[in-house]
Design a protein around this motif. Structure first.
Motif, mmCIF file in Angstrom:
data_model
loop_
_atom_site.group_PDB
_atom_site.id
_atom_site.type_symbol
_atom_site.label_atom_id
_atom_site.label_comp_id
_atom_site.label_asym_id
_atom_site.label_seq_id
_atom_site.Cartn_x
_atom_site.Cartn_y
_atom_site.Cartn_z
ATOM 1 N N GLY A 58 0.803 -1.214 0.000
ATOM 2 C CA GLY A 58 0.000 0.000 0.000
ATOM 3 C C GLY A 58 0.834 1.260 0.000
ATOM 4 O O GLY A 58 0.401 2.316 0.419
ATOM 5 N N SER A 59 2.056 1.165 -0.461
ATOM 6 C CA SER A 59 2.936 2.325 -0.567
ATOM 7 C C SER A 59 3.999 2.011 -1.602
ATOM 8 O O SER A 59 4.417 0.873 -1.766
ATOM 9 C CB SER A 59 3.585 2.615 0.786
ATOM 10 O OG SER A 59 4.807 3.302 0.601
ATOM 11 N N GLY A 60 4.454 3.033 -2.312
ATOM 12 C CA GLY A 60 5.459 2.806 -3.341
ATOM 13 C C GLY A 60 6.872 3.146 -2.883
ATOM 14 O O GLY A 60 7.787 3.227 -3.694
ATOM 15 N N LYS A 61 7.069 3.315 -1.586
ATOM 16 C CA LYS A 61 8.346 3.847 -1.084
ATOM 17 C C LYS A 61 9.553 2.977 -1.398
ATOM 18 O O LYS A 61 10.599 3.471 -1.800
ATOM 19 C CB LYS A 61 8.262 4.068 0.424
ATOM 20 C CG LYS A 61 7.398 5.250 0.839
ATOM 21 C CD LYS A 61 7.568 5.540 2.333
ATOM 22 C CE LYS A 61 6.549 6.558 2.814
ATOM 23 N NZ LYS A 61 5.225 5.944 3.082
ATOM 24 N N ASP B 187 10.442 3.147 -5.102
ATOM 25 C CA ASP B 187 11.014 4.455 -5.439
ATOM 26 C C ASP B 187 12.451 4.565 -4.934
ATOM 27 O O ASP B 187 13.329 5.095 -5.623
ATOM 28 C CB ASP B 187 10.153 5.584 -4.830
ATOM 29 C CG ASP B 187 8.825 5.765 -5.568
ATOM 30 O OD1 ASP B 187 8.666 5.166 -6.650
ATOM 31 O OD2 ASP B 187 7.957 6.489 -5.066
ATOM 32 N N ARG C 156 12.273 2.486 -13.916
ATOM 33 C CA ARG C 156 10.907 2.568 -13.423
ATOM 34 C C ARG C 156 10.719 1.538 -12.317
ATOM 35 O O ARG C 156 11.383 0.495 -12.322
ATOM 36 C CB ARG C 156 9.900 2.256 -14.540
ATOM 37 C CG ARG C 156 9.998 3.155 -15.766
ATOM 38 C CD ARG C 156 9.432 4.538 -15.507
ATOM 39 N NE ARG C 156 9.336 5.325 -16.723
ATOM 40 C CZ ARG C 156 10.320 6.090 -17.208
ATOM 41 N NH1 ARG C 156 11.487 6.150 -16.582
ATOM 42 N NH2 ARG C 156 10.132 6.802 -18.311
ATOM 43 N N SER C 157 9.829 1.826 -11.398
ATOM 44 C CA SER C 157 9.463 0.799 -10.423
ATOM 45 C C SER C 157 7.947 0.713 -10.330
ATOM 46 O O SER C 157 7.258 1.724 -10.463
ATOM 47 C CB SER C 157 10.064 1.097 -9.051
ATOM 48 O OG SER C 157 9.347 2.142 -8.422
ATOM 49 N N ASP C 158 7.467 -0.482 -10.151
ATOM 50 C CA ASP C 158 6.048 -0.702 -9.878
ATOM 51 C C ASP C 158 5.913 -1.554 -8.632
ATOM 52 O O ASP C 158 6.664 -2.524 -8.457
ATOM 53 C CB ASP C 158 5.354 -1.445 -11.036
ATOM 54 C CG ASP C 158 4.951 -0.512 -12.177
ATOM 55 O OD1 ASP C 158 4.693 0.674 -11.914
ATOM 56 O OD2 ASP C 158 4.900 -0.978 -13.326
ATOM 57 N N TRP D 157 3.318 -3.962 -6.917
ATOM 58 C CA TRP D 157 2.095 -4.639 -7.370
ATOM 59 C C TRP D 157 0.924 -4.431 -6.426
ATOM 60 O O TRP D 157 -0.230 -4.452 -6.835
ATOM 61 C CB TRP D 157 2.350 -6.137 -7.575
ATOM 62 C CG TRP D 157 3.348 -6.419 -8.645
ATOM 63 C CD1 TRP D 157 3.910 -5.517 -9.521
ATOM 64 C CD2 TRP D 157 3.921 -7.682 -8.966
ATOM 65 N NE1 TRP D 157 4.792 -6.157 -10.352
ATOM 66 C CE2 TRP D 157 4.820 -7.480 -10.036
ATOM 67 C CE3 TRP D 157 3.757 -8.972 -8.450
ATOM 68 C CZ2 TRP D 157 5.561 -8.525 -10.603
ATOM 69 C CZ3 TRP D 157 4.487 -10.012 -9.005
ATOM 70 C CH2 TRP D 157 5.375 -9.777 -10.077
ATOM 71 N N GLY D 158 1.224 -4.285 -5.148
ATOM 72 C CA GLY D 158 0.179 -3.958 -4.182
ATOM 73 C C GLY D 158 -0.893 -5.023 -4.055
ATOM 74 O O GLY D 158 -0.654 -6.220 -4.279
ATOM 75 N N TYR D 159 -2.079 -4.579 -3.727
ATOM 76 C CA TYR D 159 -3.143 -5.515 -3.369
ATOM 77 C C TYR D 159 -3.716 -6.254 -4.556
ATOM 78 O O TYR D 159 -4.339 -7.296 -4.409
ATOM 79 C CB TYR D 159 -4.229 -4.766 -2.588
ATOM 80 C CG TYR D 159 -3.665 -4.307 -1.272
ATOM 81 C CD1 TYR D 159 -3.538 -5.210 -0.222
ATOM 82 C CD2 TYR D 159 -3.164 -3.027 -1.107
ATOM 83 C CE1 TYR D 159 -2.961 -4.836 0.973
ATOM 84 C CE2 TYR D 159 -2.587 -2.639 0.087
ATOM 85 C CZ TYR D 159 -2.484 -3.542 1.120
ATOM 86 O OH TYR D 159 -1.898 -3.178 2.302
#
Lengths: 421, 421
Positions: free
Chosen positions: A272-275, A278, A300-302, A304-306
């Motif tokens: 739930g965070s892209g920290k 990044d 780039r970064s992704d 995937w999260g929930y």
């Protein structure tokens, strides 16, 4: 111990999966075959929270067609929770059991839920309360001990393969691309490992060229220096790199810098965070050297999260089937007298693949974590071995087939080199 | 203008899609039917970059089965680029065309590619160079003028529906959940809008309860205050909220704070970072008031990133078919004499849905952006209307069917209220 006709209670706990409702369907369907033993099946609305606050749902009236539809619906239909029974909660819990004549409890969850089930069970013994309780396994993390794999994992592994394949095809569309993917996996790298399946999906290309080129799992010490060296080497070889990092390696990076609030089991929020993504992307941007004339690095970064754990339309058929099976087995075993156990999947045949269910003591599962074993991790600690593929392939269903251009020939150059201003 | 037998060149440009290689397949397949006009089809390796640096691929030897496989493979198989032809590049471009006898150019891309095609074409006129060029539409952003929709959009819209449905089911598994999703869409909210399809997927529930509850598109002024008010209202009604925000609204938040490097068309990088989602989640955490006894707010954000545009296994069948169709039509039209145009899709029937292709002047498409029209956005500016559903439903293929528990009854409480310490 012989049981009078009594009510059953189902709890869903922890992170949802794409197939957790199949387990609920397995329990309900099988319970309905035994009306002489199980009067009504109740659902705890939001797990332990529903039990404590007496928010119970009567599932007996749930129509067959809704149950069938629910079984194929991701997410925890009863509502989930991340609560741990406190000492002060125990009187209340047993009041609810008593008032509602609940003597059969099915606790669907991961190792935290197994711990909760164990706590309740040992308290029932002390109170001489007639209660049977079984833990029914569920976790995308695949980190439960004793079981060959956990229901929920096959589907997230399938998602990881698809997402990474698409991501790698996207990455190779641009030159100088370094792509970092952050997937779930707090203590164990099972999901990150599964992304390696994408390497086997491009039909007409050497898997060495296909991403993920590098995979970092919490089972190995994460060194930022090694990470950057690995990427530089991959970049020097291929002009690009697709990387997968399990979120759990955040714990190794300057303490709790990337972690959010903790739940009652002490698990800090990582998703739930892209920290983290990044941070790693910035590090790559700073350190990787471009050694060609194609311009600067595209990093780039992704995260995937929930979406990785609850994606409809990408469920593994075998995962779906087994999730139902563990629920059904839990009811049959409990009515045969079992309590204080967890259901595990045992692989009884490799070709054709087949699993059956068995019972294992709760204490062998509660609070423990099954890591990706050493023989499934490569010696450099940045990828998987063939043993892992043998393990995971039967769990994920049919994989997509992709193609690259293959061996098309380059047209001979007729002009002098171009230097763009 | 009559053409001698000459070579054709295909370029793929801009962001890849899940079906951009179908368009390549449509061009190649149709070109192979006309060997008297088109001798060889070349591919530019990484678009304009390949053209400038004379990195051309001979696609004539590509076997049929590889072409068929490629057609179903996401990502730009030829390699893409985000370069704009500079004035200084033009001599070189025409040298390459001349040396390799290239007289047919197919420029697969979005509105930036249409601009590039227009530049090359007007230069060809001035130089009296015998060259035909057609722009073949491709963009997940769906922001091309004149066409009913862009190949690539149907598939990303399908992904958006699935991802959001899964996300909303995941969100409702926990209490007090506020979930923010950041999707692509720099200038136009087409992808964000498509996430609304998820609301129609839960068979036995009022769509009002189903996420996305709020959708923010760059077509409307973004007010952080209104955003927080909307979420508070949704939270007060449902105890949770699932929100979709198009990345383009970042431009409205304190200038370029969230944007990365710019390409040669002036587009700043927005994806590949979780910053916008993290920022909005922090704002929600700070401002939304919890009005129940279920503990504190659970706020999460996910940025869908690149996986939304290149996901295998979730391609819209009609999108796939139309992507082939525009490529095939481009070849037929060019051999019939067309140049300096773009192919557009025209909806010729609603029920059953059908599209045909037409030609439109490049200048009507280049550098222009088709926004989501007002009649498809609700009056509050935080959702879509039925007109949008009518527009998008034929493009995405069959949607998943999910179920909620529905009208199961709560079990009557027998105990006093519990206050957990």
């Amino acid at each position: 111990m012989s049981h009078a006709r009594a009510n059953a209670l189902v709890l869903q706990s922890g992170g949802p999966t794409a197939v957790i409702n199949q387990t609920l369907a397995g329990i309900l369907t099988t319970a309905r075959l035994h009306p002489k033993s199980i009067r009504t099946v109740y659902g705890a609305f939001h797990g332990l929270h529903g039990l404590l606050y007496e928010n119970l749902l009567d599932l007996s009236a749930l129509p067959e067609h809704v149950l069938a539809g629910l079984a194929h619906t991701p997410g925890a239909a009863l509502g989930s929770a991340r609560l741990k029974p406190k000492h002060e909660d125990l009187d209340r819990l047993f009041e609810v059991f008593r008032e509602h004549n609940i003597r059969y409890v099915f606790y669907i969850g991961g190792n935290d839920s197994a711990e909760a089930a164990q706590l309740i069970r040992s308290e029932a013994n002390e109170r001489k309360h007639d209660l049977r309780i079984l833990h029914v396994p569920k976790t995308i993390d695949n980190d439960l001990m004793e079981t060959d794999h956990s229901p929920g994992y096959g589907s997230v592994a399938r998602v990881a393969a698809h997402v990474l394949l698409g991501d790698d095809l996207d990455n190779r569309s641009f030159y100088n691309g370094i792509k970092i993917n952050i997937c779930m996996g707090r203590h164990a790298g099972w999901i990150a490992a599964a992304s390696a399946l994408a390497r086997r999906c491009v039909e007409n290309e050497d898997p060495e060229n296909c991403g993920p080129h590098l995979i970092y799992m919490p089972e190995r010490k994460f060194s930022e220096e090694q990470f950057l060296n690995d990427i530089q080497n991959t970049y020097d070889r291929l002009g690009r790199a697709t990387v997968v990092v399990a979120e759990g390696i955040a714990d190794q990076l300057r303490g709790s810098r990337f972690a959010g609030a903790k739940d009652e089991f002490g698990n800090a929020q990582l998703s739930g965070s892209g920290k983290l993504g990044d941070f790693l992307a910035q590090s790559v941007e700073k350190h990787i050297l471009v050694k060609n004339n194609l311009g600067k690095l595209r990093v780039r970064s992704d995260t995937w999260g929930y979406l990785q754990r609850s994606l409809p339309g990408m469920v593994s058929p075998v995962d779906s089937e087994e999730a139902f099976m563990v629920g059904s087995a839990a009811v049959s075993e409990m009515l045969a007298g079992a309590t204080d156990k967890t259901i595990v999947l045992k692989r009884i045949s490799e070709a054709p693949y087949a699993c059956s269910t068995e019972l294992v003591d709760l204490e062998k599962v509660a609070q423990r974590t099954k890591l990706v074993p050493s023989h499934m991790i490569n010696s450099a600690g940045n990828g998987v071995t063939n043993s892992f593929f043998e393990y995971v392939l039967p769990l994920v269903g049919e994989l997509p087939k992709a193609y690259s251009l293959g061996a098309v020939s380059k047209v001979d150059k007729k002009l002098c080199e171009y230097i763009r201003v």
